[in-house]
Design a protein around this motif. Sequence first.
Motif, short mmCIF file in Angstrom:
data_model
loop_
_atom_site.label_atom_id
_atom_site.label_comp_id
_atom_site.label_asym_id
_atom_site.label_seq_id
_atom_site.Cartn_x
_atom_site.Cartn_y
_atom_site.Cartn_z
N ASP A 103 -3.22 22.23 6.85
CA ASP A 103 -2.08 21.72 6.07
C ASP A 103 -0.94 22.84 5.48
O ASP A 103 -0.82 22.76 4.17
CB ASP A 103 -2.21 20.81 5.19
N ARG A 104 -0.77 23.66 6.34
CA ARG A 104 0.04 24.83 6.09
C ARG A 104 1.43 24.97 6.67
O ARG A 104 1.21 24.40 7.66
CB ARG A 104 -0.64 26.37 6.26
N ARG A 118 -0.20 26.96 15.77
CA ARG A 118 0.37 25.62 15.54
C ARG A 118 -0.83 24.86 15.03
O ARG A 118 -0.41 24.01 14.06
CB ARG A 118 1.25 25.27 16.52
N GLU A 119 -1.89 24.79 15.80
CA GLU A 119 -3.11 23.68 15.35
C GLU A 119 -3.42 24.11 14.22
O GLU A 119 -3.93 23.39 13.45
CB GLU A 119 -3.93 24.02 16.70
N CYS A 125 -6.68 31.37 7.75
CA CYS A 125 -6.19 30.91 8.96
C CYS A 125 -6.23 31.80 10.12
O CYS A 125 -6.41 31.50 11.34
CB CYS A 125 -4.95 30.45 8.66
N ALA A 140 -2.21 25.65 11.69
CA ALA A 140 -1.44 25.47 10.35
C ALA A 140 -1.37 23.97 10.20
O ALA A 140 -1.50 23.46 9.02
CB ALA A 140 -0.01 25.69 10.90
N ARG A 141 -1.50 22.97 11.35
CA ARG A 141 -1.51 21.78 11.05
C ARG A 141 -2.71 21.19 10.38
O ARG A 141 -2.75 20.64 9.43
CB ARG A 141 -1.21 20.88 12.49
N GLN A 142 -3.89 21.81 10.82
CA GLN A 142 -5.06 21.37 10.41
C GLN A 142 -5.53 21.82 9.16
O GLN A 142 -6.28 21.24 8.31
CB GLN A 142 -6.23 22.01 11.51
#
Length: 79
Positions: A19-20, A12-13, A40, A15-17
């Motif tokens: 921007d996916r 989750r982190e 990633c 993906a967020r960082q």
Amino acid sequence: MRVRDAVFTQFREVARQQDRPLSELGDSLPLADSGLDSLCLAIIVARLEDTLGVDPFATSDDIPTTIGDFVALYERALA
């Protein structure tokens, strides 16, 4: 910290960082369908080594294809 929680948190982190978009995480989700690319996944592996203290890819020839396989690989390395 449970291995599954650590893995899901990193997915989750990252993906967020990065921007996916991230698919709903579950054991049967293929890694290729997670929404994350190989960079990633490499970041996740590096962070999990820091968090959990193991790199199962250094000692195993197993190649996980699903999120469940990925979690199990870390669980075996920590057993």
